[in-house]
Scaffold this motif. Structure first.
Motif, PDB file in Angstrom:
ATOM      1  N   GLY A 193     -53.148 -35.778  -5.833  1.00 44.30           N
ATOM      2  CA  GLY A 193     -51.784 -35.395  -5.520  1.00 44.30           C
ATOM      3  C   GLY A 193     -50.937 -35.472  -6.775  1.00 44.30           C
TER       4      GLY A 193
ATOM      5  N   ALA B 146     -48.582 -37.140   0.499  1.00 47.22           N
ATOM      6  CA  ALA B 146     -49.825 -36.960  -0.255  1.00 47.22           C
ATOM      7  C   ALA B 146     -50.970 -37.733   0.393  1.00 47.22           C
TER       8      ALA B 146
ATOM      9  N   VAL C 206     -52.561 -40.176  -6.999  1.00 44.47           N
ATOM     10  CA  VAL C 206     -51.396 -39.340  -7.264  1.00 44.47           C
ATOM     11  C   VAL C 206     -51.059 -39.472  -8.743  1.00 44.47           C
TER      12      VAL C 206
END
Length: 290
Positions: free
Chosen positions: A150, A166, A174
């Protein structure tokens, strides 16, 4: 009897650098040099800072438009795509994006085989609202051979919904290109508020986060460095980096752990324990917010 999958670990690197405003070719060359150094340390997922190809502090929309590039056909994207192919790495890089007459504070996601996708910053900070349109792509995740990635950019980290979106889509890590600046009221003896927010988001969503900040002072705006990589537990596995120096923060992690160890005990799992039926925001009086 079927044994548990044991996904191979990956090595994540956050590249903390100091872009020089307006010197796009020089900034990209600097980033490529640091990417090569990180790859030599074994890194196969690398994160660069926000707007690292152009610099951040624009004086006008026209200036931002002049420096902006198309994705993935602009000079910066093409240079990073070639670098990723040569080194066989995945790369997330902050970039000033032009799309027709629109400008976006974006990140480009690249793999060994080329362009994967883009993310456009949803929550604009300060004068960014004068130059950029708010992101219009939501919070996409990108499934790759090394895991599901993400992306957020800087001020997005202040919104818990960003990381939760996400995580709910399966993100294991992420990547956050960022340009963190000093926060009013910061206790100099404590970790940066941005670091605290990233640690909390990792913990409360059971995801890894890799946040790459810049350093230096640009047009009187200082940046605070302190790039960090956090485990799905919330605790740092690398960094925070220094507040002022260009450097590379590296950690080897197993992304599968973000899902494999998401159960905290016999009863609790942070995503399954959500109760969206009681999160009824429609009952709030919007006039009371602010």
């Amino acid at each position: 009897m079927v044994s548990k999958r044991n996904e191979a670990p990956i090595t994540v690197a956050c590249i903390q650098m100091e872009p020089i405003f307006g010197e796009t070719a020089r900034n990209v060359a600097t980033s490529v040099s640091m990417i090569e150094q990180a790859a030599a340390k074994g890194a196969n997922l690398l994160v660069l800072p926000e707007l690292c190809n152009t610099g951040y502090v624009f004086s006008s929309r026209d200036e931002a438009f002049t420096l902006a590039e198309n994705i993935p056909d602009g000079h910066s994207s093409r240079a990073w795509i070639a670098c990723a192919a040569r080194l066989k790495i995945y790369l997330v890089a902050g970039i000033t994006e032009r799309d027709g007459e629109s400008l976006y504070n974006s990140a480009v996601i690249i793999g060994p085989e080329g362009y994967i996708g883009r993310y456009r910053k949803v929550h604009l900070w300060g004068d960014e609202a004068l130059f950029f349109e708010p992101g219009n792509l939501g919070f996409p995740v990108f499934k790759t051979r090394i895991g599901t990635i993400g992306c957020q950019i800087c001020y997005d980290c202040w919104f818990p919904e960003s990381f939760r979106m996400a995580a709910l889509q399966g993100a294991e890590i992420v990547c956050v290109p960022t340009n963190w600046v000093p926060i009013p009221g910061q206790d100099a003896s404590r970790e940066a508020m941005a670091n605290i927010l990233v640690m909390a988001a990792s913990h409360s969503n059971s995801i890894f986060i890799a946040a790459a900040n810049r350093v230096g002072i640009e047009r009187e705006q200082p940046f605070i460095g302190q790039s960090i990589i956090t485990s799905y537990t919330g605790w740092p596995v690398a960094g925070p980096a220094s507040e002022a120096n260009a450097e590379i923060v590296v950690a080897t992690v197993n992304l599968a752990d973000a899902k494999r160890h998401r159960n905290w005990n016999d009863f609790n799992q942070v995503l399954k324990d959500r109760r969206p039926e009681v999160y009824n925001f429609s009952t709030l009086n919007n006039a009371s917010i602010g």
